[in-house]
Design an enzyme around this catalytic site. Structure first.
Site, PDB file in Angstrom:
ATOM      1  N   SER A  49     -23.088   6.901 -24.067  1.00  0.00           N
ATOM      2  CA  SER A  49     -22.496   6.158 -23.255  1.00  0.00           C
ATOM      3  C   SER A  49     -23.221   5.779 -21.632  1.00  0.00           C
ATOM      4  O   SER A  49     -22.613   4.814 -21.149  1.00  0.00           O
ATOM      5  CB  SER A  49     -21.131   6.797 -22.755  1.00  0.00           C
ATOM      6  OG  SER A  49     -20.992   8.068 -22.351  1.00  0.00           O
ATOM      7  N   GLU A  77     -11.737   3.663  -8.316  1.00  0.00           N
ATOM      8  CA  GLU A  77     -12.127   4.856  -8.349  1.00  0.00           C
ATOM      9  C   GLU A  77     -13.398   5.198  -9.246  1.00  0.00           C
ATOM     10  O   GLU A  77     -13.636   4.494  -9.987  1.00  0.00           O
ATOM     11  CB  GLU A  77     -10.919   5.855  -8.861  1.00  0.00           C
ATOM     12  CG  GLU A  77     -11.065   6.082 -10.151  1.00  0.00           C
ATOM     13  CD  GLU A  77     -10.735   4.960 -11.061  1.00  0.00           C
ATOM     14  OE1 GLU A  77     -10.912   4.741 -12.243  1.00  0.00           O
ATOM     15  OE2 GLU A  77     -10.052   4.071 -10.324  1.00  0.00           O
ATOM     16  N   LYS A  91     -19.785   1.189 -18.716  1.00  0.00           N
ATOM     17  CA  LYS A  91     -18.722   0.588 -17.831  1.00  0.00           C
ATOM     18  C   LYS A  91     -18.823  -1.006 -17.219  1.00  0.00           C
ATOM     19  O   LYS A  91     -17.821  -1.378 -17.155  1.00  0.00           O
ATOM     20  CB  LYS A  91     -18.977   1.427 -16.405  1.00  0.00           C
ATOM     21  CG  LYS A  91     -18.762   3.195 -16.694  1.00  0.00           C
ATOM     22  CD  LYS A  91     -17.127   3.276 -17.054  1.00  0.00           C
ATOM     23  CE  LYS A  91     -16.783   4.916 -16.899  1.00  0.00           C
ATOM     24  NZ  LYS A  91     -15.405   4.946 -17.265  1.00  0.00           N
TER      25      LYS A  91
END
Length: 395
Positions: free
Chosen positions: A379, A113, A91
């Site tokens: 990830s 969010e 991210k």
């Protein structure tokens, strides 16, 4: 053809676009214009690359799981170690880009969010770095499940807003954050956490995540002398998967599989297998595959992995499904948990529950692929999940 997507209206085939109120179109177009300008500016590129190297810790390595591969039998399993990035997941790749863009547009607050909390943590870090106030909306269920990430966000100065409506998970957090954004879209910046939402966000987040695939393509060839036979990545909104897949889309010999959460089973309502069981519809400003009722309203969804319990999916994934370039499968909670434990005990790596879905699929198919090489996008790391998993498994 993939290099020319999306088109000028933000569509990937029939998916994407700007399904938004007329008063927001000018705002989105301004973001698009600012992004298209800044993405080619040498100063922006240099600053982002410097942060990727010295702040994030890129490039993240490709790692061969020797013992895991021996246990699975058949194929060799490799991991793209996005879990080693600063803040613990992929991210941070797009959060840095979005924070720099918000700063260049002189925005006064960044909103977002988060489900598993990784996007929230990464954005809180990026906003602290560039000096912009940050507000994160998170479903109450996810706040309870991901308490360590909530603490990290608060420590970095972010305001965390628990969302109590609806299912109290990711979809409701998106709704809540978007409502706050609509209070002052001229001065606020909504940093969408995946390749979803109205144009230009699916393109923008994909572009910032493409570094994952570009690194992996070069690293894998250096290590093995060839491209992977199979790429595997988990898919909720789809940012980590697009990041990996995008650099290989024109390599026809490379097979790609996106793995969705089957939850408690596809024969139950407790899953979030959007591409496996959904139909085209409109959600959060975009046209995409969607789990929806007869009236087109999003259905409640479920996954043990908070970052995957979303009823829609990125428009590029929707188009890749229709084209047949990527195949989308699903993995249950039980298989995810088994893979989570196997990687931890076999390689000393604790994966995020989201990433464990992709790993579980690789372990499932490896015995049928002797001599092949599978690259899994790991990830995120599982620090955020260990308390929940320990309680769930009664460790």
């Amino acid at each position: 053809m993939f290099r020319n997507l999306p088109d000028t209206r933000g569509f990937f085939g029939p998916y994407g676009g700007q399904e938004i109120p007329p008063q927001l179109k000018a705002i989105m177009d301004a973001i698009d214009q600012a992004y298209q300008r800044i993405r080619t500016e040498p100063a922006f590129i240099e600053e982002l690359r410097d942060l990727q190297r010295h702040y994030v810790g890129r490039p993240s390595p490709v790692y061969f799981c020797r013992r895991l591969s021996q246990q699975a039998g058949g194929a060799e399993i490799y991991l793209k170690r996005e879990d080693l990035n600063h803040t613990g997941a992929h991210k941070i790749n797009h959060c840095l880009g979005e924070a720099l863009l918000a700063r260049s547009m002189a925005k006064t607050k960044v909103l977002a969010e988060t489900g598993a909390g990784q996007h929230g943590v990464a954005l809180a870090a990026a906003c602290a770095l560039v000096g912009i106030p940050c507000e994160i909306h998170m479903g109450e269920i996810d706040v309870a499940k991901q308490a360590p990430n909530v603490t990290r966000m608060k420590l970095m100065g972010a305001r965390v807003i628990p969302v109590s409506r609806g299912t109290r998970t990711l979809k409701d957090a998106v709704d809540s954050a978007f409502e706050e954004y609509l209070r002052d879209p001229q001065n606020f910046f909504y940093a969408i956490g995946s390749v979803v939402g109205p144009h230009p966000f699916p393109q923008m987040v994909r572009d910032f995540q493409r570094i994952v695939g570009e690194e992996a393509r070069e690293q894998f060839q250096q290590q093995t002398g060839a491209l992977p036979d199979l790429l595997v990545a988990c898919v909720g909104g789809g940012s980590n998967a697009i990041g990996l897949f995008s650099a290989f889309l024109e390599d026809s010999e490379v097979e790609m599989v996106g793995v969705e959460p089957a939850g408690r089973g596809l024969d139950t309502p407790d899953h979030a297998a959007t591409l496996s069981r959904g139909t085209p519809g409109v959600l959060h400003g975009m046209r995409c595959y969607l789990l929806q009722d007869a009236q087109g309203e999003p259905l409640p969804v479920y996954s043990i992995a908070s970052g995957l319990d979303y009823p829609g999916v990125g428009p590029q994934h929707s188009y890749l499904k229709d084209l047949g370039r990527v195949r989308y499968e699903s993995i249950t909670d039980d298989a995810c948990l088994a893979a989570f434990q196997q990687l931890a005990r076999c390689e000393g790596i604790i994966p995020a529950l989201e990433s464990a879905h992709a790993l579980a699929y690789a372990l499932l198919v490896a015995p049928q692929r002797p001599g092949q090489r599978i690259l899994v996008n790991l990830s995120g790391r599982g620090d955020k999940d260990i308390d929940f998993v320990a309680k769930h498994l009664q460790l």
